[in-house]
Write a protein that holds these residues in place. Structure first.
Motif, PDB file in Angstrom:
ATOM      1  N   ARG A   1      -5.478 -13.506   3.984  1.00 25.20           N
ATOM      2  CA  ARG A   1      -5.121 -12.316   4.756  1.00 25.20           C
ATOM      3  C   ARG A   1      -5.161 -12.636   6.246  1.00 25.20           C
ATOM      4  O   ARG A   1      -6.076 -13.292   6.727  1.00 25.20           O
ATOM      5  N   ALA A   2      -4.130 -12.163   6.967  1.00 25.29           N
ATOM      6  CA  ALA A   2      -4.020 -12.355   8.420  1.00 25.29           C
ATOM      7  C   ALA A   2      -4.029 -13.835   8.784  1.00 25.29           C
ATOM      8  O   ALA A   2      -4.709 -14.260   9.725  1.00 25.29           O
ATOM      9  N   ALA A   3      -3.264 -14.623   8.030  1.00 23.18           N
ATOM     10  CA  ALA A   3      -3.123 -16.048   8.346  1.00 23.18           C
ATOM     11  C   ALA A   3      -2.084 -16.216   9.451  1.00 23.18           C
ATOM     12  O   ALA A   3      -1.010 -15.610   9.412  1.00 23.18           O
ATOM     13  N   ALA A   4      -2.403 -17.048  10.432  1.00 22.39           N
ATOM     14  CA  ALA A   4      -1.508 -17.244  11.573  1.00 22.39           C
ATOM     15  C   ALA A   4      -0.386 -18.214  11.214  1.00 22.39           C
ATOM     16  O   ALA A   4      -0.621 -19.257  10.592  1.00 22.39           O
TER      17      ALA A   4
ATOM     18  N   VAL B   1       0.483 -13.204   8.619  1.00 20.53           N
ATOM     19  CA  VAL B   1       0.974 -12.767   7.318  1.00 20.53           C
ATOM     20  C   VAL B   1      -0.171 -12.799   6.310  1.00 20.53           C
ATOM     21  O   VAL B   1      -1.215 -13.424   6.539  1.00 20.53           O
ATOM     22  N   THR B   2       0.061 -12.115   5.200  1.00 18.07           N
ATOM     23  CA  THR B   2      -0.858 -12.152   4.067  1.00 18.07           C
ATOM     24  C   THR B   2      -0.103 -12.691   2.867  1.00 18.07           C
ATOM     25  O   THR B   2       0.958 -12.156   2.513  1.00 18.07           O
ATOM     26  N   VAL B   3      -0.623 -13.748   2.276  1.00 19.20           N
ATOM     27  CA  VAL B   3       0.030 -14.371   1.118  1.00 19.20           C
ATOM     28  C   VAL B   3      -0.978 -14.487  -0.007  1.00 19.20           C
ATOM     29  O   VAL B   3      -2.195 -14.526   0.214  1.00 19.20           O
ATOM     30  N   GLN B   4      -0.452 -14.555  -1.214  1.00 20.09           N
ATOM     31  CA  GLN B   4      -1.302 -14.743  -2.388  1.00 20.09           C
ATOM     32  C   GLN B   4      -0.641 -15.752  -3.315  1.00 20.09           C
ATOM     33  O   GLN B   4       0.561 -15.671  -3.584  1.00 20.09           O
TER      34      GLN B   4
ATOM     35  N   GLY C   1       0.791  -1.224   0.000  1.00 26.92           N
ATOM     36  CA  GLY C   1       0.000   0.000   0.000  1.00 26.92           C
ATOM     37  C   GLY C   1       0.821   1.269   0.000  1.00 26.92           C
ATOM     38  O   GLY C   1       0.254   2.362  -0.021  1.00 26.92           O
ATOM     39  N   TRP C   2       2.151   1.162   0.052  1.00 25.28           N
ATOM     40  CA  TRP C   2       3.011   2.345   0.027  1.00 25.28           C
ATOM     41  C   TRP C   2       3.220   2.799  -1.410  1.00 25.28           C
ATOM     42  O   TRP C   2       3.333   1.979  -2.330  1.00 25.28           O
ATOM     43  N   THR C   3       3.313   4.115  -1.600  1.00 28.69           N
ATOM     44  CA  THR C   3       3.639   4.657  -2.914  1.00 28.69           C
ATOM     45  C   THR C   3       5.145   4.582  -3.134  1.00 28.69           C
ATOM     46  O   THR C   3       5.933   4.444  -2.182  1.00 28.69           O
ATOM     47  N   SER C   4       5.555   4.699  -4.399  1.00 32.28           N
ATOM     48  CA  SER C   4       6.990   4.661  -4.692  1.00 32.28           C
ATOM     49  C   SER C   4       7.708   5.856  -4.074  1.00 32.28           C
ATOM     50  O   SER C   4       8.874   5.750  -3.668  1.00 32.28           O
TER      51      SER C   4
ATOM     52  N   ALA D   1       6.521  -6.803   6.846  1.00 32.70           N
ATOM     53  CA  ALA D   1       5.942  -6.947   8.181  1.00 32.70           C
ATOM     54  C   ALA D   1       4.774  -6.004   8.417  1.00 32.70           C
ATOM     55  O   ALA D   1       4.111  -6.087   9.453  1.00 32.70           O
ATOM     56  N   VAL D   2       4.508  -5.113   7.464  1.00 33.70           N
ATOM     57  CA  VAL D   2       3.368  -4.203   7.605  1.00 33.70           C
ATOM     58  C   VAL D   2       2.076  -5.011   7.524  1.00 33.70           C
ATOM     59  O   VAL D   2       1.923  -5.850   6.629  1.00 33.70           O
ATOM     60  N   PRO D   3       1.123  -4.807   8.449  1.00 30.13           N
ATOM     61  CA  PRO D   3      -0.136  -5.565   8.388  1.00 30.13           C
ATOM     62  C   PRO D   3      -0.835  -5.381   7.047  1.00 30.13           C
ATOM     63  O   PRO D   3      -1.026  -4.269   6.574  1.00 30.13           O
ATOM     64  N   GLY D   4      -1.198  -6.499   6.426  1.00 30.98           N
ATOM     65  CA  GLY D   4      -1.884  -6.455   5.142  1.00 30.98           C
ATOM     66  C   GLY D   4      -0.972  -6.538   3.942  1.00 30.98           C
ATOM     67  O   GLY D   4      -1.449  -6.704   2.818  1.00 30.98           O
TER      68      GLY D   4
END
Length: 284
Positions: free
Chosen positions: A252-255, A200-203, A148-151, A181-184
């Motif tokens: 999302r938010a998997a332990a 963590v969030t994985v795809q 979610g961070w911009t460049s 490590a940022v949530p999401g």
């Protein structure tokens, strides 16, 4: 006997006046009596002279040593108010001529409001070559880490590390770990064991599904992306949607769990499952 009766019938004058008030307003012949007592009122000249005498200095009583002699209370209040106003204007003029007034005012406002002066952009303190490397790596990090961070925000954070003495390579590796490590933030599956967070969030793509060994387990299988694969478990009580082999999903938010040195993930009631490639019903 007659004398006693006569004395008992004697009534005072006040009592007679109270008992017979009408007798005082009428004469013996029945004619009404009019009270002709004159009413005295001050003439215009007398009222004017009274005002002059009241405002005369000799007619003002001194009630305090701080009173202004020779003026009325209203005049004294007006004079004192004007003096206070002039004193306030003079004090403001003196304050405006003081050296460093703007700086002191800024310090006071900062202390009262808790504001912090903006720090200079660290990218301005880099050389052209370093700035070019930072901008290039920032764009690459944005493509690799979905946080979610911009460049621009990534480049600024990266420039801070380079300015503080790190080389670009080590700064990139450290920042990538922080962003993962940022949530999401979507973490590459191969990096899941290294991320210093519990969720963590994985795809990736559901590569395989196995039969659950317990009724407490809804589904169990493998999810994989370009970096690697990891085992996942969906608990029945989490009430998550069912996934199928070959689907692209985002957990999302998997332990994170560890068993015999291997890391796996589990979807609980706090987790979510999204299907990025599933079409929206209004587009169908």
């Amino acid at each position: 006997m007659s004398s006693n009766n006569a004395s008992s019938n004697v009534v005072s004058v006040d009592a007679q006046a109270f008992e017979q008030p009408e007798a005082q307003t009428e004469a013996d012949d029945g004619v009404e009596v009019v009270d002709e007592t004159p009413t005295f009122e001050a003439a215009v000249e007398q009222e004017t002279q009274a005002k002059v005498d009241a405002n005369h200095p000799d007619g003002i009583a001194e009630t305090s040593a701080e009173r202004i002699h020779g003026v009325t209370l209203e005049q004294e209040e007006r004079i004192l108010g004007r003096e206070a106003e002039l004193e306030h204007i003079s004090a403001r003029a003196d304050l405006g001529r003081q050296d460093g007034r703007e700086e002191r005012t800024r310090e006071v406002i900062t202390e009262q409001c808790g504001r912090v002066e903006p720090t200079p952009d660290p990218r301005e303190q880099l050389s052209q070559e370093e700035l070019a490397d930072v901008n290039r790596e920032a764009m690459r990090i944005q493509d690799e880490v979905d946080c979610g961070w911009t460049s621009a925000a990534i480049a600024r954070r990266l420039a801070e590390k380079v300015r503080d003495g790190q080389d670009v390579t080590s700064a990139v590796l450290e920042l990538v770990g922080e962003l993962q490590a940022v949530p999401g933030a979507v973490v590459p599956i191969a990096k899941v064991p290294e991320v210093p967070v519990g969720e963590v969030t994985v795809q990736g793509t559901v590569q395989a599904l196995w039969g659950p060994s317990s009724s407490a387990i809804q589904q169990v299988g493998l999810i994989a992306d370009d970096s690697g694969k990891i085992k996942f478990t969906i608990w029945t009580r989490s009430k998550q949607p069912v996934v199928h082999e070959g689907q692209t999903v985002r957990f999302r938010a998997a332990a994170k769990n560890w068993y015999e040195g291997r890391c796996s993930i589990a979807l609980t009631g706090w987790s979510d499952i999204h299907f990025p490639e599933r079409g929206r019903w209004w587009d169908e």
